[in-house]
Enzyme design. Structure first.
Site, PDB file in Angstrom:
ATOM      1  N   GLY A 122      -7.937   2.138  -8.223  1.00  0.00           N
ATOM      2  CA  GLY A 122      -7.666   0.845  -7.932  1.00  0.00           C
ATOM      3  C   GLY A 122      -6.730   0.365  -8.187  1.00  0.00           C
TER       4      GLY A 122
ATOM      5  N   TYR B  74       1.229  -0.781  -0.540  1.00  0.00           N
ATOM      6  CA  TYR B  74      -0.101   0.487  -0.090  1.00  0.00           C
ATOM      7  C   TYR B  74       0.736   1.153   0.252  1.00  0.00           C
ATOM      8  CZ  TYR B  74      -4.103   2.807   0.916  1.00  0.00           C
ATOM      9  OH  TYR B  74      -5.249   3.681   0.921  1.00  0.00           O
TER      10      TYR B  74
ATOM     11  N   SER C 170     -17.954  -3.275  -5.694  1.00  0.00           N
ATOM     12  CA  SER C 170     -17.347  -3.313  -4.788  1.00  0.00           C
ATOM     13  C   SER C 170     -18.290  -1.398  -3.848  1.00  0.00           C
ATOM     14  CB  SER C 170     -15.628  -2.584  -5.135  1.00  0.00           C
ATOM     15  OG  SER C 170     -16.284  -0.698  -5.690  1.00  0.00           O
TER      16      SER C 170
ATOM     17  N   MET D 167      -7.044  -3.630  -9.109  1.00  0.00           N
ATOM     18  CA  MET D 167      -7.534  -5.438  -8.424  1.00  0.00           C
ATOM     19  C   MET D 167      -7.162  -6.583  -8.967  1.00  0.00           C
ATOM     20  SD  MET D 167     -11.559  -4.549  -7.495  1.00  0.00           S
ATOM     21  CE  MET D 167     -11.812  -6.287  -7.743  1.00  0.00           C
TER      22      MET D 167
ATOM     23  N   PHE E 282      -6.579   8.597  -8.523  1.00  0.00           N
ATOM     24  CA  PHE E 282      -6.901   9.157  -7.277  1.00  0.00           C
ATOM     25  C   PHE E 282      -6.459   8.650  -6.545  1.00  0.00           C
ATOM     26  CE2 PHE E 282     -10.497   9.964  -4.480  1.00  0.00           C
ATOM     27  CZ  PHE E 282     -10.511  10.953  -4.200  1.00  0.00           C
TER      28      PHE E 282
ATOM     29  N   ASP F 268     -18.961 -11.732 -14.118  1.00  0.00           N
ATOM     30  CA  ASP F 268     -20.004 -12.823 -14.286  1.00  0.00           C
ATOM     31  C   ASP F 268     -19.994 -13.941 -13.135  1.00  0.00           C
ATOM     32  OD1 ASP F 268     -22.175 -14.146 -14.724  1.00  0.00           O
ATOM     33  OD2 ASP F 268     -20.857 -15.008 -16.923  1.00  0.00           O
TER      34      ASP F 268
END
Length: 404
Positions: free
Chosen positions: A286, A94, A194, A288, A341, A217
């Protein structure tokens, strides 16, 4: 375009470790006069001493609470969610990493129990949330400085207050800061199930914006679609449907989106770019899929004039250079913009009063019934292992919230 972030490491443990002492350690400095006893109290906290798999490195420990100083506030934690950023922080992946050992959790709601003699803005009974990430909310009680907390109204639902400070703030800022959208304009996003995605759906609806919501899906896709539409989603489509040629007819009945919100990366982000209107913006918050958002103006010579999405996506991520074909035409001929962002950076660039104003704006939406908490499962603190494991499962539709 590879987006790289420099890890910011907190130089002192104060943000997360503040207010806790080892159970066998010495006490902190003597407290000034305040509205509760100065005797140290035993508290429970979820602590990790090194980075790794949260299910393996996080431990529930008994610690002593430090005395309350003049500008300090003692709080009892009421509820704290487990967010993806919490997991990433424990794993060591992070943009902000506290010094270890650290208490987990960046978000939550607490009730003020006692205040120091110099505290003027808070009183016992008030509800508060962290002003910044890294405070460490997975604990029963804590002592923080007054400036580390923001008061929130206690007339909103507990789950809404516990999940207010990260996802809804991110959603609101992305919807308002990058494009001057007007009622009737459309927004497209991935990871729509999310916490941020659900907040985007609701805030967009409150602003009169139309949303195209992309999800992976899954066996219960119809149930998920119905739930997102109940929040205000106009369209819910799968990643596979987004790639179909029939998508070109999708925008006959609605305007092409000027804003895309990307939390996945890789092929999914390429598809979002394809759907943007000329001059539009894709904001990435993000990753993922753990695959890069790739953009270039380079075109491999053998492929000149032969730019098809199928060929472009075929090489992601094994041959990223081939995907430049599709993206170079998108960036040049459609004049698209790629932005990033991160709420923590937004807070650094804006005053505490501006963040408080944002929180109050969201609280107004909550009171009007236009913003609700994501689907949640409340889990007692002592059952943290099951909560951590559930939070990392794929297709998990319920946010895990630790209750104290």
């Amino acid at each position: 375009m590879w987006v790289c972030s420099k890890l910011w490491r907190v130089r002192t443990a104060a943000r997360q470790w503040w207010g806790l002492l080892p159970a066998s350690g010495c006490h902190g400095p003597a407290a000034s006069s305040y509205s509760a006893s100065a005797e140290p109290a035993r508290v429970r906290a979820l602590v990790y001493g090194h980075h790794g798999d949260p299910a393996k490195v996080v431990e529930l420990k008994n610690l002593e609470l430090a005395a309350v100083g003049g500008s300090d506030v003692r709080v009892k934690m009421l509820a704290a969610p487990i967010n993806p950023s919490d997991i990433n922080m424990i794993q060591g992946n992070y943009g902000l990493l506290p010094e270890l050992p650290a208490v987990g959790g960046n978000e939550g709601v607490a009730q003020v129990v006692a205040v120091g003699s110099s505290v003027t803005g808070l009183k016992p009974g008030d509800w508060v949330i962290p002003a910044n990430a890294g405070l460490g909310t997975w604990r029963t009680e804590a002592v923080f400085s007054e400036e580390a907390l923001i008061q929130v109204p206690s007339d909103i639902p507990l789950q809404s207050a516990a999940t207010l400070g990260v996802n809804p703030c991110t959603a609101y800022r992305m919807l308002t800061d990058f494009e001057q959208l007007q009622p009737g304009d459309s927004v497209i996003q991935n990871a729509s199930n999310s916490g941020v995605g659900q907040a985007v759906i609701q805030i967009a609806a409150a602003l009169g914006l139309r949303t195209i919501n992309v999800v992976r899906d899954r066996p219960d896709i119809q149930k998920l679609s119905d739930r997102l539409k109940s929040l205000g989603a106009e369209h819910v489509i799968t990643e596979e449907e987004l790639r179909r040629p029939e998508m070109k007819n999708f925008f006959k009945d609605m305007p092409q989106p000027r804003l895309a919100l990307n939390c996945v990366g890789g092929k999914s982000s390429t598809e979002l770019l394809r759907q943007l209107a000329r001059g539009g913006t894709m904001v990435t918050y993000g990753g993922m899929a753990k695959q890069p958002v790739i953009a270039s103006v380079a075109m491999p010579r053998p492929w000149r004039g032969v730019c098809t999405l199928k060929r472009c996506l075929k090489f992601l991520p094994s041959e990223p250079s081939m995907s430049f074909l599709c993206l170079q035409s998108l960036l040049i001929f459609k004049d698209l913009k790629l932005r990033g962002f991160w709420l923590s950076q937004w807070k650094k660039d804006h005053s505490p009063d501006q963040f408080k104003e944002l929180i109050l704006t969201l609280c107004d939406l909550i009171r009007r019934g236009q913003l609700t908490a994501p689907a949640c499962s409340q889990v007692p603190l002592q059952d943290y292992q099951s909560a951590l494991e559930a939070s990392m499962k794929p297709f998990m539709s319920s946010k895990q919230i630790l209750t104290m």
